[in-house]
Design a protein around this motif. Structure first.
Motif, PDB file in Angstrom:
ATOM      1  N   ARG A  25       0.851  -1.204   0.044  1.00 12.84           N
ATOM      2  CA  ARG A  25       0.175   0.094   0.167  1.00 12.84           C
ATOM      3  C   ARG A  25       0.853   1.359  -0.059  1.00 12.84           C
ATOM      4  NH1 ARG A  25      -4.944   2.554  -0.927  1.00 12.84           N
ATOM      5  NH2 ARG A  25      -5.061   4.340   0.292  1.00 12.84           N
ATOM      6  N   THR A 126     -12.523  -5.561  -4.776  1.00 11.72           N
ATOM      7  CA  THR A 126     -12.021  -4.315  -4.235  1.00 11.72           C
ATOM      8  C   THR A 126     -12.545  -3.002  -5.057  1.00 11.72           C
ATOM      9  OG1 THR A 126     -10.471  -3.081  -2.999  1.00 11.72           O
ATOM     10  CG2 THR A 126      -9.739  -4.396  -5.107  1.00 11.72           C
ATOM     11  N   GLU A 128     -10.859  -0.467  -4.363  1.00 12.02           N
ATOM     12  CA  GLU A 128      -9.394   0.367  -4.095  1.00 12.02           C
ATOM     13  C   GLU A 128      -8.785   0.061  -5.566  1.00 12.02           C
ATOM     14  OE1 GLU A 128      -7.423   0.291  -0.405  1.00 12.02           O
ATOM     15  OE2 GLU A 128      -8.693  -1.262   0.267  1.00 12.02           O
TER      16      GLU A 128
END
Length: 156
Positions: A25, A126, A128
């Protein structure tokens, strides 16, 4: 207009025995998850760089990593250290056990904010941002025993 300078990079699609992929991340550019890896050093080949990056970013011992074939490649213009570059990345398949990731041994964690092992279902579900685009399809193919004969060209 002069094209940006070329930056060769090696990245790793690291899978564990359960076919989960390890992603890192980062907070810049609105936040995203990406595979481990980075640029080649002088005189280094892509496979050597991939193993070095796993050690630098994750503290993984090279002997614990089963580095496999190149699965994909991608070219993308983006900023590195405030300067635009044309990054050409080669993505290698690797198998590694989660126990062999030792963040306390990482020597260059860069701007990594977190690491996480993702299942294919989590990756597909996801909202993201995950790079490279198409990663879930590559992992699904590998999990089904369909390793590409030639590296797949990724576009995003």
């Amino acid at each position: 207009m002069t094209p940006p300078p070329l930056r060769e990079a090696a990245r790793v699609i690291a899978l564990d025995n359960d076919q989960r992929v390890l992603l890192l991340r980062y907070d810049e550019n609105g936040g995203f998850w990406a595979t481990p890896g980075g640029s080649l050093e002088d005189g280094e080949d892509h496979a050597t760089a991939a193993l070095r990056e796993l050690h630098e970013e994750l503290g993984a011992d090279e002997k614990a990593v089963d580095l496999g074939v190149q699965l994909a490649e991608r070219s993308k213009d983006h900023l590195v250290g405030g300067h635009e570059v044309r990054q050409v990345e080669r993505y290698f398949l690797a198998h590694i056990a989660p126990a062999d990731v030792d963040l306390a041994q990482a020597t260059q964690p860069d701007n990594i904010r977190a690491h996480r092992w993702w299942t294919l279902a989590e990756l597909r579900a996801t909202s993201e941002t995950v790079y490279p685009l198409g990663l879930a399809d590559l992992i699904a193919a590998v999990a089904d025993g369909r390793t590409p004969e030639r590296p797949v060209v990724l576009t995003g």
